[in-house]
Design a protein around this motif. Sequence first.
Motif, PDB file in Angstrom:
ATOM      1  N   UNK A  58       3.382  -3.616   3.965  1.00  8.97           N
ATOM      2  CA  UNK A  58       4.495  -3.147   3.127  1.00  8.97           C
ATOM      3  C   UNK A  58       4.138  -1.817   2.480  1.00  8.97           C
ATOM      4  N   UNK A  59       5.074  -0.906   2.550  1.00  6.95           N
ATOM      5  CA  UNK A  59       4.892   0.409   1.955  1.00  6.95           C
ATOM      6  C   UNK A  59       5.455   0.388   0.545  1.00  6.95           C
ATOM      7  N   UNK A  60       4.667   0.803  -0.417  1.00 11.33           N
ATOM      8  CA  UNK A  60       5.097   0.726  -1.823  1.00 11.33           C
ATOM      9  C   UNK A  60       5.853   1.964  -2.278  1.00 11.33           C
ATOM     10  N   UNK A  61       5.547   3.117  -1.686  1.00 11.97           N
ATOM     11  CA  UNK A  61       6.161   4.375  -2.151  1.00 11.97           C
ATOM     12  C   UNK A  61       7.220   4.848  -1.175  1.00 11.97           C
ATOM     13  N   UNK A  62       8.373   4.157  -1.191  1.00 12.28           N
ATOM     14  CA  UNK A  62       9.478   4.596  -0.330  1.00 12.28           C
ATOM     15  C   UNK A  62      10.699   4.936  -1.167  1.00 12.28           C
TER      16      UNK A  62
ATOM     17  N   UNK B 110       0.842  -1.187   0.000  1.00  7.86           N
ATOM     18  CA  UNK B 110       0.000   0.000   0.000  1.00  7.86           C
ATOM     19  C   UNK B 110       0.874   1.233   0.000  1.00  7.86           C
ATOM     20  N   UNK B 111       0.270   2.323  -0.387  1.00 10.60           N
ATOM     21  CA  UNK B 111       0.962   3.601  -0.228  1.00 10.60           C
ATOM     22  C   UNK B 111       1.050   3.910   1.266  1.00 10.60           C
TER      23      UNK B 111
ATOM     24  N   UNK C 158      21.429  -1.523  -0.188  1.00  5.28           N
ATOM     25  CA  UNK C 158      20.105  -1.293  -0.756  1.00  5.28           C
ATOM     26  C   UNK C 158      19.001  -1.577   0.258  1.00  5.28           C
ATOM     27  N   UNK C 159      17.906  -0.815   0.159  1.00  7.70           N
ATOM     28  CA  UNK C 159      16.731  -1.026   1.008  1.00  7.70           C
ATOM     29  C   UNK C 159      15.800  -1.987   0.279  1.00  7.70           C
ATOM     30  N   UNK C 160      15.548  -3.147   0.907  1.00  4.33           N
ATOM     31  CA  UNK C 160      14.761  -4.191   0.266  1.00  4.33           C
ATOM     32  C   UNK C 160      13.275  -4.071   0.573  1.00  4.33           C
ATOM     33  N   UNK C 161      12.926  -3.627   1.780  1.00  7.25           N
ATOM     34  CA  UNK C 161      11.515  -3.627   2.174  1.00  7.25           C
ATOM     35  C   UNK C 161      11.297  -2.591   3.282  1.00  7.25           C
ATOM     36  N   UNK C 162      10.144  -1.931   3.229  1.00  3.51           N
ATOM     37  CA  UNK C 162       9.735  -0.995   4.272  1.00  3.51           C
ATOM     38  C   UNK C 162       8.338  -1.392   4.730  1.00  3.51           C
TER      39      UNK C 162
END
Length: 290
Positions: free
Chosen positions: A286-290, A70-71, A271-275
Amino acid sequence: MLLNLLSQCRSCQSLVGGSSLSTRLFHSGQPVLARQTVRKVPELSKKQLAAKARKRALKAKKSVYDSEKMTLADAVAVLRAVEVTSPNATYELVIKTAMSKGSAIPKGRYALPREPKSRSKDRILVFAEGRQAEEAKKAGADIVGGPELVDGVVSGRHQATLFLCTPALIRNITPKLGRVLGLRGLMPSERRGTVTEDIAAYIRRLKGTSEWKGDKAGTIRAPIAKLHYPVEDVVKNVRYFLNVVKKATGNIRDPQAEKESKNAAPKPVNAIAKVMLSSPRGPGIQVSDF
């Protein structure tokens, strides 16, 4: 009679192997089993092992939220709806980095635009002498001294959450303190900016900030906001903290850090893999717009 004839006839002796039938010996031991060849299991390469790990991960059971993204604004709205009875609960932000083996654990300091909790005060120990030592004391350092403090740090007599050092003393303290503070991630270094000529300015920048630090797997967790905060304040806090982490992991250039450590090697990119954003009773989204 037959045996006599056979012993006199050479042609017959050749047929029976040239030996007397009465003197033939038979083996009475256990029969010898046929040798079985053991097949060696071929060793798998790194690529083949990685492929097997991916297959196992695909077969493993997954949560319904694993593929849901999601955003940031939508994730905040969902968690607010889940925690409608707990307005004072705290959002937690989880950032998973693709930390390679042997790389340094990401860490840094931050001051959110709107803090969700009171900050803990750092206990600062400074290795400095002369004028720099006096300036460090005036700036608020708890313990200030030269190489004579090393034995106290090793024995545990001098406890601190932050260690600073001047460039003139770093070579004197490294042989003894490298093995003690290095394992805890507290050893002063030019790359992190904790070895500096202007100790007082560094201490003044620390006031009003908190420390964040990843674990051994490179996962960073931080309380980011309260549930009753407006959505705009939560988004502002998340964006700010993400920028801080991106600078520390090399995903965004930090001109100020590059200026302070001109002689240091360039920071490798982690690298950032997941937020993910979560709450005490809500799911991790999970945040899609990071």
